[in-house]
Design an enzyme around this catalytic site. Structure first.
Site, short mmCIF file in Angstrom:
data_model
loop_
_atom_site.label_atom_id
_atom_site.label_comp_id
_atom_site.label_asym_id
_atom_site.label_seq_id
_atom_site.Cartn_x
_atom_site.Cartn_y
_atom_site.Cartn_z
CB SER A 1 -0.92 0.02 1.22
OG SER A 1 -1.83 -1.03 1.15
CG HIS B 1 -2.35 1.51 7.69
ND1 HIS B 1 -2.93 0.81 6.64
CD2 HIS B 1 -1.56 0.64 8.34
CE1 HIS B 1 -2.48 -0.44 6.67
NE2 HIS B 1 -1.66 -0.57 7.67
CD GLU C 1 -7.00 2.86 3.24
OE1 GLU C 1 -6.87 3.50 4.29
OE2 GLU C 1 -6.30 1.88 2.96
CG ASP D 1 -4.77 -4.86 2.54
OD1 ASP D 1 -4.36 -5.50 1.55
OD2 ASP D 1 -4.06 -4.62 3.54
CG HIS E 1 -3.19 -8.95 4.52
ND1 HIS E 1 -2.24 -9.44 3.65
CD2 HIS E 1 -3.20 -7.61 4.34
CE1 HIS E 1 -1.71 -8.42 2.98
NE2 HIS E 1 -2.27 -7.31 3.37
CG HIS F 1 -2.31 -4.02 -3.15
ND1 HIS F 1 -3.06 -4.98 -2.51
CD2 HIS F 1 -2.00 -3.10 -2.21
CE1 HIS F 1 -3.19 -4.65 -1.24
NE2 HIS F 1 -2.57 -3.51 -1.02
CG HIS G 1 -0.75 -6.93 -1.11
ND1 HIS G 1 -0.05 -5.78 -0.89
CD2 HIS G 1 -1.56 -7.08 -0.03
CE1 HIS G 1 -0.42 -5.24 0.25
NE2 HIS G 1 -1.34 -6.01 0.81
#
Ligand SMILES: *[C@@H]1O[C@H](CO)[C@@H](O)[C@H](O)[C@H]1NC(C)=O
Ligand SMILES: *[C@@H]1O[C@H](CO)[C@@H](O)[C@H](O)[C@H]1NC(C)=O
Ligand SMILES: [Zn+2]
Length: 510
Positions: free
Chosen positions: A122, A185, A341, A346, A350, A388, A464
């Protein structure tokens, strides 16, 4: 005439509900135009799409406002699966549904690799689509001359790059930042910070030896760009409070330098003659009178904001934060730049928790829809994209309307054991084989919120993915976003549309 109106209503994305609900009830002869067994259904639908494209005028006005929406890790597969997830919640088959931004007139594909790695993180990706320059993975707001962890390279200054936030501020537009992650972040940081390592969110994270670099939270409050952002909403409060202090909700801070950055932000804004408001819960956000304040810092959670499926009433949704940000920023007659965002798509991927990933994507789509309803489409450029991909696949040959989070139902695997429609190439969902047989998923509770979808390769955190991400655009110059391009093209095209930045703009002649 009436027919066209019905069709327009029906195919206008998620408004499809009313008419299409009856589709799968008809088992025999096609009965009406909503029936997919009727050739007219497909012909009229395609003709309508064609007609709307032929008639669409090119909007070459200046984009007074720009909203850039970023679904972190929102791969194209995630979008396809989320259609089914949302549609099935509404009693439809689901596959035919369109997410709010999938009706935007122009789409493109962006290549996401970093300068050093083939698959983006990211940080390098954020640097590309926010500043227009590709970078090394793990770094934000710096060129690829700086390697991850090179604090001296960060301090040196000549490798720093700035982008949309800076350009909008120089054009005296209001600027805003909304995220469901910590506001420090990697993704939000790329909008305002320069950091050789994305992990340096608070001073406590900096290496104990060598030169001292400014941490990301400090740059948000004291930095040239960070300190000028008018609206900042998200999580990550602990990076703004010292370890020996308790924040307003009773959590301890994380900073080692003893600085309370939330207080410093308030004092600083007041000394500049502004009317700031610091927030930390949902009620205060919802009740905020936007005309009474010109600066907003909302830190709703000590860490990332919780997943929507786990949130209690204290946490605003992405839609609520986006709405309030637009209300605040719309007061500027010069227009605004807002970066939003959806950050937990994401983190869910993960963990291979596909249920949470799809739900976060659905929430993201709702925020885009709310924004579309609030702004004037003629003068507001809205771009929706991702940083991504991930390794989730959507496979099998199940019947239409099959639970997207469940098992496939047409073809058995060669080992005669069931498999799920969604699975990952790698991640924590790996289960060792038992007596040379694949783990039997029938023994698991796959409907559990925290079920980890199967992974081929065991890795603690799923990685990713390296393929392109989609870009959706509507509003002034949205036709510039068609085609397949490098990700760092995006801010250049946005700046062109909004007449900001140092490159070519639509306000100059070529
Ligand atoms: C799948 O396997 C089950 C149990 O072995 C069997 O009853 C069924 O016919 C198989 N289905 C297909 C489509 O091969
Ligand atoms: C899911 O996992 C989270 C931790 O990741 C935990 O806090 C939560 O209670 C779990 N939910 C359920 C329903 O078990
Ligand atoms: Zn990630």
């Amino acid at each position: 005439m009436n027919l066209w109106i019905i069709l327009i209503v029906c195919w206008y994305g998620i408004l499809c509900e009313v008419g299409c609900r009856s589709v799968h009830r008809y088992k025999q002869a096609p009965q009406n135009l909503f029936d997919e067994k009727n050739k007219e259904h497909w012909q009229l639908q395609a003709q309508w799409t064609l007609r709307s494209k032929v008639l669409a005028p090119l909007n070459k006005k200046v984009a007074k406002n720009v909203i850039l929406f970023l679904g972190d890790g929102m791969s194209i597969t995630t979008l396809a699966a989320t259609r089914a997830y949302l549609g099935q919640q509404r009693g439809l088959n689901g596959e035919e549904l369109k997410l709010s931004f999938e009706i935007f007139p122009y789409t493109g594909l962006a290549k996401t690799y970093c300068v050093d790695n083939n698959v983006a993180d990211s940080a390098c990706s954020g640097t590309a689509y926010l500043t227009g320059v590709k970078a090394n993975s793990g770094t934000v707001g710096l060129t690829a001359a700086v390697k991850r962890g090179d604090c001296e390279g960060q301090i040196e200054g000549r490798h720093s790059v700035t982008g949309l936030m800076d350009w909008a501020q120089r054009a005296v537009k209001s600027t805003g930042l909304v995220t469901t992650t910590r506001v420090t972040h990697a993704t939000p940081a790329a909008a305002y910070a320069h950091s050789a390592d994305r992990r340096w969110e608070a001073d406590t994270d900096l290496p104990s030896k060598g030169p001292r670099c400014d941490d990301i939270a400090t740059q948000l409050v004291r930095g040239r760009i960070g300190s000028k952002i008018d609206v900042v909403l998200g999580g990550g409060r602990h990076n703004f409070y010292p370890k020996n202090e308790i924040d307003p909700e009773g959590y301890s801070g994380y900073r080692s330098d003893g600085v309370n950055l939330a207080r410093e932000w308030l004092i600083k804004k007041k000394s500049q003659g502004r009317t700031p408001k610091y927030l930390y819960n949902r009620n205060d956000l919802l009740n905020l009178k936007v005309n009474e304040y010109d600066s907003l810092l909302g830190l709703f959670s000590p860490d990332h904001m919780p997943y929507h499926l786990e949130a209690d009433g204290d946490d605003p949704t992405l839609t609520e934060m986006t709405r309030k940000a637009i209300e605040m920023l719309s007061k500027n007659k010069n227009g605004f730049f807002l970066f939003v965002e959806g950050g937990r798509i994401d983190t869910a991927h993960h963990e291979t928790k596909a249920r949470k990933a799809l739900d976060e994507t659905a929430e993201f789509a709702k925020a885009v829809e709310a924004a579309v309803r609030m702004v004037d489409a003629e003068e507001t450029l809205i771009v929706v994209t991702s940083d991504h991909s991930h390794t989730m696949t959507y496979s099998g040959y199940s019947k239409r309307g099959t639970d997207i989070l469940g098992f496939t139902n047409k073809l058995n695997a060669s080992d005669s054991l069931p498999y799920t429609t969604l699975s990952y190439a790698n991640g924590p969902g790996y289960k060792p084989h038992e007596k040379f047989l694949r783990h039997n998923l029938m023994l698991d509770d796959i409907n559990h919120l925290n079920f980890t979808y199967p992974s081929l390769v065991p890795i603690v955190r799923e990685t990713h993915g390296g393929e392109d991400v989609a870009v959706y655009a509507t509003g002034p110059w949205s036709h510039l976003f068609t085609g397949n391009y490098e990700q760092n093209y995006l801010p250049h095209a946005i700046a062109y549309a909004a007449c900001i930045g140092n490159g070519l703009t639509s306000c100059q002649s070529l």
